[in-house]
Scaffold this active site. Structure first.
Site, PDB file in Angstrom:
ATOM      1  N   MET A   1      -0.358  -1.392   9.655  1.00 22.55           N
ATOM      2  CA  MET A   1       0.750  -2.088  10.328  1.00 22.55           C
ATOM      3  C   MET A   1       1.874  -2.356   9.334  1.00 22.55           C
ATOM      4  O   MET A   1       1.621  -2.710   8.184  1.00 22.55           O
ATOM      5  CB  MET A   1       0.247  -3.403  10.898  1.00 22.55           C
ATOM      6  CG  MET A   1      -0.756  -3.176  11.982  1.00 22.55           C
ATOM      7  SD  MET A   1      -0.536  -4.349  13.296  1.00 22.55           S
ATOM      8  CE  MET A   1      -1.753  -3.725  14.433  1.00 22.55           C
ATOM      9  N   SER A   2       3.087  -2.180   9.792  1.00 24.54           N
ATOM     10  CA  SER A   2       4.251  -2.403   8.948  1.00 24.54           C
ATOM     11  C   SER A   2       5.450  -2.698   9.844  1.00 24.54           C
ATOM     12  O   SER A   2       5.552  -2.132  10.948  1.00 24.54           O
ATOM     13  CB  SER A   2       4.528  -1.134   8.131  1.00 24.54           C
ATOM     14  OG  SER A   2       5.833  -1.161   7.601  1.00 24.54           O
ATOM     15  N   SER A   3       6.338  -3.542   9.362  1.00 21.69           N
ATOM     16  CA  SER A   3       7.552  -3.831  10.134  1.00 21.69           C
ATOM     17  C   SER A   3       8.344  -2.550  10.356  1.00 21.69           C
ATOM     18  O   SER A   3       9.042  -2.400  11.357  1.00 21.69           O
ATOM     19  CB  SER A   3       8.427  -4.838   9.385  1.00 21.69           C
ATOM     20  OG  SER A   3       7.670  -5.987   9.109  1.00 21.69           O
TER      21      SER A   3
ATOM     22  N   GLY B   1       9.872 -10.967   7.794  1.00 16.54           N
ATOM     23  CA  GLY B   1      10.031 -11.026   9.250  1.00 16.54           C
ATOM     24  C   GLY B   1       9.639  -9.734   9.938  1.00 16.54           C
ATOM     25  O   GLY B   1       8.939  -8.906   9.370  1.00 16.54           O
TER      26      GLY B   1
ATOM     27  N   GLY C   1      -0.591  -9.219   1.123  1.00 18.75           N
ATOM     28  CA  GLY C   1      -1.393  -8.127   1.671  1.00 18.75           C
ATOM     29  C   GLY C   1      -1.664  -7.035   0.646  1.00 18.75           C
ATOM     30  O   GLY C   1      -0.811  -6.723  -0.186  1.00 18.75           O
TER      31      GLY C   1
ATOM     32  N   GLN D   1       2.631  -4.704  -5.446  1.00 20.94           N
ATOM     33  CA  GLN D   1       3.315  -6.001  -5.366  1.00 20.94           C
ATOM     34  C   GLN D   1       2.321  -7.139  -5.612  1.00 20.94           C
ATOM     35  O   GLN D   1       2.602  -8.074  -6.369  1.00 20.94           O
ATOM     36  CB  GLN D   1       3.948  -6.135  -3.979  1.00 20.94           C
ATOM     37  CG  GLN D   1       4.452  -7.523  -3.649  1.00 20.94           C
ATOM     38  CD  GLN D   1       5.162  -7.541  -2.307  1.00 20.94           C
ATOM     39  OE1 GLN D   1       6.298  -7.145  -2.211  1.00 20.94           O
ATOM     40  NE2 GLN D   1       4.499  -8.001  -1.273  1.00 20.94           N
TER      41      GLN D   1
ATOM     42  N   ASP E   1       0.656  -3.809   0.202  1.00 22.83           N
ATOM     43  CA  ASP E   1       1.580  -3.641  -0.921  1.00 22.83           C
ATOM     44  C   ASP E   1       0.809  -4.003  -2.192  1.00 22.83           C
ATOM     45  O   ASP E   1       1.061  -5.038  -2.817  1.00 22.83           O
ATOM     46  CB  ASP E   1       2.795  -4.552  -0.733  1.00 22.83           C
ATOM     47  CG  ASP E   1       3.488  -4.282   0.592  1.00 22.83           C
ATOM     48  OD1 ASP E   1       4.243  -3.313   0.671  1.00 22.83           O
ATOM     49  OD2 ASP E   1       3.228  -5.016   1.574  1.00 22.83           O
TER      50      ASP E   1
ATOM     51  N   HIS F   1       0.786  -9.515   9.391  1.00 23.38           N
ATOM     52  CA  HIS F   1       1.258 -10.821   8.908  1.00 23.38           C
ATOM     53  C   HIS F   1       0.361 -11.939   9.462  1.00 23.38           C
ATOM     54  O   HIS F   1      -0.005 -12.866   8.752  1.00 23.38           O
ATOM     55  CB  HIS F   1       2.700 -11.076   9.367  1.00 23.38           C
ATOM     56  CG  HIS F   1       3.713 -10.139   8.797  1.00 23.38           C
ATOM     57  ND1 HIS F   1       4.436  -9.272   9.581  1.00 23.38           N
ATOM     58  CD2 HIS F   1       4.158  -9.946   7.528  1.00 23.38           C
ATOM     59  CE1 HIS F   1       5.281  -8.580   8.828  1.00 23.38           C
ATOM     60  NE2 HIS F   1       5.128  -8.964   7.579  1.00 23.38           N
TER      61      HIS F   1
HETATM   62  P1  AMP Z   1       6.680  -7.942   4.444  1.00 24.26           P
HETATM   63  O1  AMP Z   1       7.188  -8.774   5.558  1.00 24.26           O
HETATM   64  O2  AMP Z   1       6.560  -6.488   4.763  1.00 24.26           O
HETATM   65  O3  AMP Z   1       7.369  -8.226   3.140  1.00 24.26           O
HETATM   66  O4  AMP Z   1       5.166  -8.406   4.231  1.00 24.26           O
HETATM   67  C1  AMP Z   1       4.844  -9.749   3.988  1.00 24.26           C
HETATM   68  C2  AMP Z   1       3.404  -9.820   3.530  1.00 24.26           C
HETATM   69  O5  AMP Z   1       2.567  -9.292   4.552  1.00 24.26           O
HETATM   70  C3  AMP Z   1       3.138  -8.989   2.262  1.00 24.26           C
HETATM   71  O6  AMP Z   1       2.241  -9.687   1.418  1.00 24.26           O
HETATM   72  C4  AMP Z   1       2.517  -7.736   2.822  1.00 24.26           C
HETATM   73  O7  AMP Z   1       1.671  -7.063   1.907  1.00 24.26           O
HETATM   74  C5  AMP Z   1       1.729  -8.286   3.988  1.00 24.26           C
HETATM   75  N1  AMP Z   1       1.456  -7.245   4.968  1.00 24.26           N
HETATM   76  C6  AMP Z   1       2.349  -6.418   5.554  1.00 24.26           C
HETATM   77  N2  AMP Z   1       1.719  -5.537   6.355  1.00 24.26           N
HETATM   78  C7  AMP Z   1       0.393  -5.811   6.255  1.00 24.26           C
HETATM   79  C8  AMP Z   1      -0.781  -5.242   6.832  1.00 24.26           C
HETATM   80  N3  AMP Z   1      -0.727  -4.204   7.667  1.00 24.26           N
HETATM   81  N4  AMP Z   1      -1.982  -5.784   6.506  1.00 24.26           N
HETATM   82  C9  AMP Z   1      -2.044  -6.835   5.644  1.00 24.26           C
HETATM   83  N5  AMP Z   1      -0.984  -7.408   5.066  1.00 24.26           N
HETATM   84  C10 AMP Z   1       0.219  -6.905   5.359  1.00 24.26           C
END
Ligand code: AMP
Length: 281
Positions: A185-187, A31, A148, A154, A151, A37
């Site tokens: 980009m990151s949450s 989220g 993504g 992962q 990570d 995302h």
């Molecule tokens: P998260 O909500 O942070 O667990 O991310 C969910 C998915 O979105 C994971 O596969 C992440 O690697 C991917 N993701 C998060 N940030 C990015 C980004 N800036 N660019 C591409 N994929 C992303």
């Protein structure tokens, strides 16, 4: 968009669609959705009839309680974003729905991938990730799951898990989506102060310079250079920088011509831990 909080009702819904030969693309998330995302969702939409997104802040992958508590939660906004890109299904279960009575991780052996980089700094993190992703795969039963490269470790671990367990799905890695200024980009970016957010652009700038240097400099020279870049930085603290083989994720010292390498970095901007990486060839 159909929203489910119970695995059984979601399973029933999806099995009806599967019976109509619809293909399912799946994007697991925690989220606080952003354009990174959404880029995964758009990629999934191109190749699948139905796109399922899960939003679940997985407690077992956090090694620090305060990180879990402070993880941004913006469900209303997330739902609006998902609707705006015509996502078909959202799965938003409770912890109990996913874990039952015992919120604990399974122990995995990912052929050592789990001990490198993030594995060294975040105790039990990949057992938590493996546990929740395996559970979500069992519930959603997708044709393809999208992760993504942000990570990257992962992503490689999930690919390994799918191979080891012969799970009937494909795993696709998607490019890192960045702000105009290069910040991945990151949450977690939502929690950065204005000053730290501006300073954090230094991370990708350094990675881009690393890529240039990789052609002419030794791995040791590059690592020393990066360490020095961060040494006296007033706002950023380097946790690790490493150049590793994309397949084994093992740190290298000598470059070999037929291998693919990536530079990986983790940095603290104040309290907020940021990670990023760049392919070097
Ligand atoms: P998260 O909500 O942070 O667990 O991310 C969910 C998915 O979105 C994971 O596969 C992440 O690697 C991917 N993701 C998060 N940030 C990015 C980004 N800036 N660019 C591409 N994929 C992303």
């Amino acid at each position: 968009m159909d929203i489910f909080t119970e695995k059984l009702t979601l399973k029933t819904h999806l099995s009806k669609l599967k019976a109509q030969n619809k293909t399912i693309g799946f994007i697991p998330t925690m989220g606080a959705l952003h354009k990174g995302h959404l880029s995964l969702i758009k990629k999934a939409q191109k190749k699948n009839d139905i796109v399922v997104v899960s939003i679940f802040v997985n407690p077992t992958q956090f090694d620090k309680a305060e990180d879990l508590i402070n993880y941004p939660k913006t469900l209303e906004n997330d739902i609006q974003l998902l609707q705006s890109v015509a996502c078909n299904v959202l799965f938003h279960p409770s912890v109990k729905e996913v874990y039952g009575k015992n919120t604990v991780s399974e122990k995995f052996n990912f052929d050592g991938l789990e001990h490198e980089m993030e594995g060294k700094y975040r105790d039990g993190h990949f057992d938590g990730v493996g546990t929740v992703v395996k559970t979500l795969f069992e519930i959603v039963n997708p044709d393809t799951a999208y992760f993504g490269q942000k990570d990257f470790q992962q992503l490689q671990i999930i690919k390994k898990m799918v191979k080891q367990n012969r799970l009937p799905l494909k795993v696709k890695g998607c490019k890192i989506f960045r702000e105009k200024n290069g910040l991945a980009m990151s949450s977690r970016n939502a929690r950065l102060s204005k000053e730290h957010r501006a300073a954090a652009t230094f991370i990708y700038k350094t990675l881009k310079k690393t890529k240039k240097r990789f052609h002419t400099k030794s791995v040791n020279e590059i690592c020393d250079w990066v360490t020095n870049q961060f040494k006296n930085h007033p706002l950023l603290q380097l946790e690790y920088f490493t150049i590793a083989d994309e397949k084994t994720l093992k740190t290298i010292e000598i470059k070999e011509s037929d291998k693919k390498y990536r530079a990986f970095i983790a940095v603290f901007a104040g309290e907020i831990r940021l990670i990023d990486n760049i392919p070097l060839r």
